[in-house]
Write a protein that holds these residues in place. Structure first.
Motif, PDB file in Angstrom:
ATOM      1  N   HIS A  36       0.810  -1.213   0.000  1.00 32.72           N
ATOM      2  CA  HIS A  36       0.000   0.000   0.000  1.00 32.72           C
ATOM      3  C   HIS A  36       0.848   1.272   0.000  1.00 32.72           C
ATOM      4  CE1 HIS A  36      -3.736  -2.255   1.734  1.00 32.72           C
ATOM      5  NE2 HIS A  36      -3.463  -2.567   0.480  1.00 32.72           N
ATOM      6  N   ARG A  39       2.152   1.646  -3.590  1.00 33.11           N
ATOM      7  CA  ARG A  39       1.109   1.956  -4.575  1.00 33.11           C
ATOM      8  C   ARG A  39       0.428   3.304  -4.327  1.00 33.11           C
ATOM      9  NH1 ARG A  39      -3.382  -2.040  -5.597  1.00 33.11           N
ATOM     10  NH2 ARG A  39      -3.148  -2.769  -3.455  1.00 33.11           N
ATOM     11  N   TYR A  40       0.268   3.681  -3.073  1.00 34.59           N
ATOM     12  CA  TYR A  40      -0.562   4.837  -2.770  1.00 34.59           C
ATOM     13  C   TYR A  40       0.191   6.030  -2.187  1.00 34.59           C
ATOM     14  CZ  TYR A  40      -4.246   1.270  -3.102  1.00 34.59           C
ATOM     15  OH  TYR A  40      -5.057   0.261  -3.522  1.00 34.59           O
ATOM     16  N   TYR A  98     -10.121   3.707   2.469  1.00 30.17           N
ATOM     17  CA  TYR A  98      -9.833   2.882   1.294  1.00 30.17           C
ATOM     18  C   TYR A  98     -10.305   3.568   0.022  1.00 30.17           C
ATOM     19  CZ  TYR A  98      -9.866  -1.169  -1.829  1.00 30.17           C
ATOM     20  OH  TYR A  98      -9.669  -2.026  -2.890  1.00 30.17           O
ATOM     21  N   ARG A 103      -6.395   6.095  -7.322  1.00 28.38           N
ATOM     22  CA  ARG A 103      -6.659   4.974  -8.221  1.00 28.38           C
ATOM     23  C   ARG A 103      -6.664   5.463  -9.664  1.00 28.38           C
ATOM     24  NH1 ARG A 103      -8.256   0.974  -4.950  1.00 28.38           N
ATOM     25  NH2 ARG A 103      -9.140   1.577  -2.935  1.00 28.38           N
ATOM     26  N   TYR A 104      -6.391   4.493 -10.560  1.00 22.83           N
ATOM     27  CA  TYR A 104      -6.435   4.788 -11.987  1.00 22.83           C
ATOM     28  C   TYR A 104      -7.822   4.540 -12.573  1.00 22.83           C
ATOM     29  CZ  TYR A 104      -1.362   4.733 -11.571  1.00 22.83           C
ATOM     30  OH  TYR A 104      -0.069   4.981 -11.192  1.00 22.83           O
ATOM     31  N   SER A 105      -8.695   3.951 -11.762  1.00 23.00           N
ATOM     32  CA  SER A 105     -10.052   3.656 -12.213  1.00 23.00           C
ATOM     33  C   SER A 105     -11.046   4.323 -11.288  1.00 23.00           C
ATOM     34  CB  SER A 105     -10.289   2.141 -12.246  1.00 23.00           C
ATOM     35  OG  SER A 105     -11.645   1.855 -12.527  1.00 23.00           O
ATOM     36  N   GLU A 162     -12.574  -6.278  -3.713  1.00 26.97           N
ATOM     37  CA  GLU A 162     -11.140  -6.356  -3.956  1.00 26.97           C
ATOM     38  C   GLU A 162     -10.731  -7.815  -4.191  1.00 26.97           C
ATOM     39  OE1 GLU A 162      -7.019  -4.469  -2.100  1.00 26.97           O
ATOM     40  OE2 GLU A 162      -8.836  -4.567  -0.876  1.00 26.97           O
TER      41      GLU A 162
END
Length: 269
Positions: A36, A39-40, A98, A103-105, A162
């Motif tokens: 995480h 990624r974030y 969360y 996010r890319y989506s 998820e």
């Protein structure tokens, strides 16, 4: 996150007492946090540079979480449904931070706690049907219809959670393998019992896109199966994780990451 509610059916005590889940908790939280953060929390450039950590270290977490939920659901709790509700409470608390993760989506995804809880409820219910199948024709028909409906729900809801449909199958897959291993723990039967681990290995192989990620997740599942098949009793002790840390880390670390990501924007506006 075990449960010993009085008055409910006793868990299966065939499994040996083991410290492997204590090790699993530490490893799962470290793996998840690495994934995480990369990624974030990191910038795009740093995230690309350290992407290898997410694709390797970060792929250990989910198979471990699923395996521990399956183990506790089988051997450590008198009430799997109450255990699932506890997981859902953590998921509800964690859902807001969360959602805030970059996010890319734009598609809404519900966090992994719901995936694990769905899998636990489904696995415990299916196992109960196998252990105590209905004898009357009408009850059999209703049970078959209920199973078919549950499959439809799994197929419909899966993409919203998820790890998707295959993620939901992880806990039931582990429960199947672990239950079989504990009932066929000697002689030639043990060799045939190993076949019960094939479904969960095939499911794990579908969780990731990249070969290295597939390999890490697959290896994690394979190691857990070996532990469940007999190695569990030989796992040494490790410092047990404090309960508050185990229950609070998932929503807590997401909240910290959200603060890291959005605080600079808040300070400049």
């Amino acid at each position: 996150m075990t449960d010993t509610t009085a008055g409910a059916p006793a868990p299966d005590r065939r499994a040996p007492r083991s410290h492997w889940t204590d090790w699993g908790k530490w490893l799962a939280l470290i793996s998840m946090t690495v994934d995480h953060v990369v990624r974030y929390a990191l910038s795009n450039e740093l995230s690309w540079q350290f992407g290898w950590a997410s694709s390797t270290i970060g792929r250990v977490a989910f198979p471990l979480f699923a395996a521990m939920v399956a183990w506790h659901g089988l051997f450590d709790t008198r009430n799997p449904m109450r255990y699932a509700r506890r997981i859902l409470v953590i998921g509800l608390i964690a859902q807001l931070p969360y959602i805030l993760m970059p996010r890319y989506s734009s598609v809404l995804v519900i966090n992994v706690c719901f995936t694990l809880a769905f899998g636990l409820v489904w696995g415990a219910w299916l196992r109960q049907l196998l252990v105590s199948p209905p004898t009357e024709t009408r009850a059999r028909v209703m049970s078959a219809a209920a199973v078919a409906l549950s499959i439809l729900v799994w197929y419909t809801v899966g993409p919203l959670l998820e790890y998707g449909r295959f993620g939901i199958l992880m806990v039931p897959g582990f429960m199947l393998a672990m239950a079989v291993y504990q009932h066929f723990d000697h002689g030639v039967a043990r060799i045939w019992a190993w076949l019960a681990g094939v479904p969960i290995l095939l499911i794990t192989a579908q969780l990731n896109i990249y070969t290295i990620s597939k390999s890490v997740a697959f290896s994690t599942t394979l190691i857990v199966l070996v532990i469940a098949a007999g190695l569990a009793r030989f796992i040494p002790r490790v410092v047990r994780m404090p309960r508050w840390l185990w229950l609070g880390w998932y929503p807590g670390h997401l909240a910290v990451i959200a603060l890291i990501v959005y605080l600079p924007y808040m300070l400049t506006t």
